[in-house]
Design an enzyme around this catalytic site. Sequence first.
Site, mmCIF file in Angstrom:
data_model
loop_
_atom_site.group_PDB
_atom_site.id
_atom_site.type_symbol
_atom_site.label_atom_id
_atom_site.label_comp_id
_atom_site.label_asym_id
_atom_site.label_seq_id
_atom_site.Cartn_x
_atom_site.Cartn_y
_atom_site.Cartn_z
ATOM 1 N N ARG A 54 15.791 96.999 39.029
ATOM 2 C CA ARG A 54 16.689 96.792 40.157
ATOM 3 C C ARG A 54 16.063 97.082 41.516
ATOM 4 N NH1 ARG A 54 19.605 97.522 35.874
ATOM 5 N NH2 ARG A 54 17.879 98.885 35.411
ATOM 6 N N THR A 55 15.505 98.286 41.652
ATOM 7 C CA THR A 55 15.142 98.749 42.995
ATOM 8 C C THR A 55 14.005 97.923 43.583
ATOM 9 O OG1 THR A 55 15.783 100.934 42.219
ATOM 10 C CG2 THR A 55 14.640 100.829 44.326
ATOM 11 N N LYS A 82 -9.169 103.120 37.822
ATOM 12 C CA LYS A 82 -10.596 103.458 37.903
ATOM 13 C C LYS A 82 -10.798 104.832 38.522
ATOM 14 C CE LYS A 82 -11.551 98.595 38.826
ATOM 15 N NZ LYS A 82 -11.832 97.670 39.934
ATOM 16 N N ARG A 104 8.011 104.369 44.880
ATOM 17 C CA ARG A 104 8.635 105.031 43.718
ATOM 18 C C ARG A 104 7.544 105.764 42.963
ATOM 19 N NH1 ARG A 104 12.879 102.911 39.316
ATOM 20 N NH2 ARG A 104 14.181 103.344 41.130
ATOM 21 N N HIS A 133 16.994 109.493 45.434
ATOM 22 C CA HIS A 133 16.960 108.028 45.381
ATOM 23 C C HIS A 133 18.000 107.577 46.414
ATOM 24 C CE1 HIS A 133 16.590 104.009 44.084
ATOM 25 N NE2 HIS A 133 16.813 104.117 42.803
HETATM 26 N N1 CP Z 1 18.944 102.239 39.602
HETATM 27 C C1 CP Z 1 17.617 102.111 39.537
HETATM 28 O O1 CP Z 1 16.851 102.792 40.232
HETATM 29 O O2 CP Z 1 17.189 101.161 38.652
HETATM 30 P P1 CP Z 1 15.677 100.753 38.404
HETATM 31 O O3 CP Z 1 15.001 101.937 37.755
HETATM 32 O O4 CP Z 1 15.734 99.549 37.505
HETATM 33 O O5 CP Z 1 15.043 100.450 39.725
#
Ligand code: CP
Length: 351
Positions: A54-55, A82, A104, A133
């Site tokens: 999603r993100t 590497k 992320r 998040h």
């Molecule tokens: N909600 C969320 O962060 O989903 P993803 O891990 O798929 O990005």
Amino acid sequence: MKHLLAVDDLGRDGIVEVLQLADSFVEVAQRANPKVPALRGRTVATLFFEDSTRTRVSFETAAKRLSADVLSFAAGSSSLKKGESLRDTVETIEAMGIDAVIVRHSSSGAPFQVAKWVTNSSVINAGDGWHEHPTQALLDLYTVRQVLGDESMDCFDGLQVAIVGDIRHSRVARSQVAAYSALGAEVTLVAPATLLPPSLDGWPVSGSSHDLDDVLAKAAVVSLLRVQAERGSAGFVPSLREYTAGYGLTKRRAGLLRPEAIVLHPGPMVRGVEIASEVADLASAHMTRQVSNGVAIRMAVLFLLLGQGSIGGIPGGRAHEEYEGHEAMGLHERVVAETEPGIRDYEEIDG
Ligand code: CP
């Protein structure tokens, strides 16, 4: 504001700004051509060192709808393999002329570290370890407000929100608690003792409960969390079957919900564990709407950090910069056709 690393970077006023801006971008999404030139000439890089569906896609869609160029970094096939360090990786990407990096990482604090290394770019936290998040929480609040049909933010005042599941390991829960409480909602955490943080000191919540049935009867919003196997959560419960028996939103428990209750899940959801499959498909479960709203929220965040001009009186973060004769961000457009009710084509108006 240069970076978005945590909900507290925004505060109440910043959260309200993002939600109000997102209203404009939801409208853009309904157009036949759902694209505006707000970030033309900007480049946004997604640096995901942990899996995402999603993100990542949502940020990339948001950036493209704002006409930014998108650089998608794939950690698994990069020179990290590497032995290159995170710092050298970030500095290499930034040297290509990047305006924002969306990070992320499985380690809490990684985006904060990245923000210290970059020289010009904005850094957006797309989920760091157990920590935060922020855009997930923002899209959750947006979805609640949209379902309640409230143009103001009054709907959050005293709103009873239950966050259910693996709170201990959840960055989503930490950002949700910060965001809901900033707008005046009353949050109850529901989990077995092993999946709650060791202490709730400093958490702006009404309390915690081990009795989901009792909480469901009162909650206006029920926000579920996955048991996070990748963070070892399965070892914190006797078995997933027992977890579901105590804390899953089963078909029986769905019958305890208030008729107007809103069920949310950030995804990915595991049907049959934290939510029964038939409950996930109920009209009161808004997971698809959350995903759609995620694009508008991320457009709003990118505009606030990188945009020129203003929307609805809210200036972009680089509003002071020259922008090739464009006074604003691209909502300076006129309707040229209504292809079907509510779906309109626009053309840009210069200046
Ligand atoms: N909600 C969320 O962060 O989903 P993803 O891990 O798929 O990005």
